[in-house]
Design a protein around this motif. Sequence first.
Motif, PDB file in Angstrom:
ATOM      1  N   THR A 186      19.764  10.422 -14.250  1.00  0.00           N
ATOM      2  CA  THR A 186      19.355   9.204 -13.550  1.00  0.00           C
ATOM      3  C   THR A 186      19.887   8.005 -14.317  1.00  0.00           C
ATOM      4  O   THR A 186      20.145   8.075 -15.518  1.00  0.00           O
ATOM      5  N   TYR A 187      20.025   6.887 -13.613  1.00  0.00           N
ATOM      6  CA  TYR A 187      20.591   5.691 -14.222  1.00  0.00           C
ATOM      7  C   TYR A 187      19.519   4.682 -14.592  1.00  0.00           C
ATOM      8  O   TYR A 187      19.782   3.713 -15.294  1.00  0.00           O
ATOM      9  N   THR A 188      18.316   4.898 -14.075  1.00  0.00           N
ATOM     10  CA  THR A 188      17.103   4.222 -14.500  1.00  0.00           C
ATOM     11  C   THR A 188      16.009   5.277 -14.475  1.00  0.00           C
ATOM     12  O   THR A 188      16.156   6.311 -13.808  1.00  0.00           O
ATOM     13  N   PRO A 189      14.893   5.087 -15.187  1.00  0.00           N
ATOM     14  CA  PRO A 189      13.827   6.081 -15.159  1.00  0.00           C
ATOM     15  C   PRO A 189      13.254   6.236 -13.747  1.00  0.00           C
ATOM     16  O   PRO A 189      12.798   5.271 -13.143  1.00  0.00           O
ATOM     17  N   LEU A 190      13.273   7.478 -13.212  1.00  0.00           N
ATOM     18  CA  LEU A 190      12.902   7.743 -11.826  1.00  0.00           C
ATOM     19  C   LEU A 190      12.075   9.005 -11.706  1.00  0.00           C
ATOM     20  O   LEU A 190      12.089   9.883 -12.575  1.00  0.00           O
ATOM     21  N   ALA A 254      -0.721  20.117   3.937  1.00  0.00           N
ATOM     22  CA  ALA A 254      -0.141  18.787   4.106  1.00  0.00           C
ATOM     23  C   ALA A 254       1.116  18.659   3.253  1.00  0.00           C
ATOM     24  O   ALA A 254       1.207  19.230   2.162  1.00  0.00           O
ATOM     25  N   ARG A 255       2.075  17.904   3.775  1.00  0.00           N
ATOM     26  CA  ARG A 255       3.317  17.658   3.025  1.00  0.00           C
ATOM     27  C   ARG A 255       3.458  16.167   2.737  1.00  0.00           C
ATOM     28  O   ARG A 255       3.295  15.325   3.625  1.00  0.00           O
ATOM     29  N   THR A 256       3.789  15.837   1.494  1.00  0.00           N
ATOM     30  CA  THR A 256       4.031  14.462   1.081  1.00  0.00           C
ATOM     31  C   THR A 256       5.261  14.427   0.174  1.00  0.00           C
ATOM     32  O   THR A 256       5.681  15.453  -0.362  1.00  0.00           O
ATOM     33  N   VAL A 257       5.821  13.237   0.007  1.00  0.00           N
ATOM     34  CA  VAL A 257       6.921  13.033  -0.932  1.00  0.00           C
ATOM     35  C   VAL A 257       6.550  11.859  -1.833  1.00  0.00           C
ATOM     36  O   VAL A 257       6.219  10.770  -1.356  1.00  0.00           O
ATOM     37  N   LEU A 258       6.601  12.103  -3.145  1.00  0.00           N
ATOM     38  CA  LEU A 258       6.251  11.079  -4.127  1.00  0.00           C
ATOM     39  C   LEU A 258       7.518  10.529  -4.767  1.00  0.00           C
ATOM     40  O   LEU A 258       8.364  11.288  -5.246  1.00  0.00           O
ATOM     41  N   ILE A 259       7.664   9.203  -4.749  1.00  0.00           N
ATOM     42  CA  ILE A 259       8.761   8.552  -5.454  1.00  0.00           C
ATOM     43  C   ILE A 259       8.174   7.583  -6.466  1.00  0.00           C
ATOM     44  O   ILE A 259       7.052   7.097  -6.300  1.00  0.00           O
ATOM     45  N   GLY A 260       8.922   7.301  -7.511  1.00  0.00           N
ATOM     46  CA  GLY A 260       8.428   6.370  -8.511  1.00  0.00           C
ATOM     47  C   GLY A 260       9.513   6.019  -9.505  1.00  0.00           C
ATOM     48  O   GLY A 260      10.594   6.609  -9.532  1.00  0.00           O
ATOM     49  N   GLY A 261       9.208   5.031 -10.336  1.00  0.00           N
ATOM     50  CA  GLY A 261      10.146   4.636 -11.371  1.00  0.00           C
ATOM     51  C   GLY A 261       9.709   3.350 -12.038  1.00  0.00           C
ATOM     52  O   GLY A 261       8.797   2.665 -11.568  1.00  0.00           O
ATOM     53  N   GLU A 262      10.354   3.049 -13.142  1.00  0.00           N
ATOM     54  CA  GLU A 262      10.101   1.769 -13.791  1.00  0.00           C
ATOM     55  C   GLU A 262      10.574   0.643 -12.879  1.00  0.00           C
ATOM     56  O   GLU A 262      11.604   0.770 -12.218  1.00  0.00           O
ATOM     57  N   PRO A 263       9.844  -0.458 -12.822  1.00  0.00           N
ATOM     58  CA  PRO A 263      10.268  -1.574 -11.965  1.00  0.00           C
ATOM     59  C   PRO A 263      11.721  -1.958 -12.225  1.00  0.00           C
ATOM     60  O   PRO A 263      12.152  -2.070 -13.372  1.00  0.00           O
ATOM     61  N   PHE A 264      12.469  -2.118 -11.146  1.00  0.00           N
ATOM     62  CA  PHE A 264      13.892  -2.467 -11.215  1.00  0.00           C
ATOM     63  C   PHE A 264      13.997  -3.979 -11.232  1.00  0.00           C
ATOM     64  O   PHE A 264      13.706  -4.643 -10.248  1.00  0.00           O
TER      65      PHE A 264
END
Length: 339
Positions: A186-190, A254-264
């Motif tokens: 990754t190019y930023t923490p994700l 149930a199905r979910t997708v979690l996304i996250g990362g340090e603020p860009f």
Amino acid sequence: MTNTLNEPPVVRPEQTPHCDDGAAVEIITSREVPLGGLRAMTVYRTLPQRQRSLIGAWCFVDHYGPDNVADTGGMDVAPHPHSGLQTVSWLFEGNITHHDSGDHHAVVKPGEANFMTAGNGICHSEVSTQDTTVLHGVQLWVALPDSARHGERRFDHYVPPVVAVDGGQVRTFIGGLAGSTSPVPTYTPLLGAEILVEPHSTIVLDVNPDFEHGLLVDSGEIDVEGVKIERTELAYTGIGLTRLRIRNSSDTVARTVLIGGEPFNEQIVMWWNFLARDSAELQDMRNAWEEHSERYGKTEGYIGHDPQGLARIPAPVLPEVTIKSRNNPEPIARPDVRF
């Protein structure tokens, strides 16, 4: 996917998401966007929008299906360009062929993540396979930081393991979660993961407090930190959270997708399929595509569903206005926000 950005919708005004004993949650609603020709399949877009343009470096979330290919014709996106971003494809059902100008050719399958890094420029096509009857999944984009956005084209494929947790299971396709870490750079923490929650169960996940997170609901009766989230909506939690509670009240998984990362924190301008830093760069990107520049190369192997269809997608006309940067609000959930 190719994308012409319009102004998106706003949060539901009738709901104030509060939880007495949980973290604050901000609800980001989706808008319906047609993708394709006359029988266009519909995608549900939650990012970007006026309310919040980024979650970490995640800058684009399209959710589609389950889509009956017999009714819509499936996915058929002719070669089109990208600059300054990385695409992430994750399917629940169906298969999609991928060809790009970096000479990468793959079949996107459920449970297998595909990452295409545009760097300075790439073009690619996406077509559902002939044996696909139902198409269902998500298409995500990541904004590249200045240190990576002028780099080389790249393609990565990863099949994450299924990790059992109390109340369900997790597949982490980027970053680390529930003891599983993706090897994809990754190019930023994700963070990116599919999370299945068993009927009438709750999953509690340890999460990085330096990350802001968004949970997309695909199916089930889901609440996050006690706040109900409807299907196709994105539940946003800001930085500082160390544990995330996801509950499924339905009788089915149930199905979910979690996304996250340090603020860009870099300023970006986003138009069509391009991420830049100002309007002049966007114009350069568009001109290079229209001039068949080597910046994007050429996609080999594209075979569309329509023999009379486009061989490549022309760029729309760039508006004669200065496109402003997409400044995000503070990385703190705003449960009482009104738009």
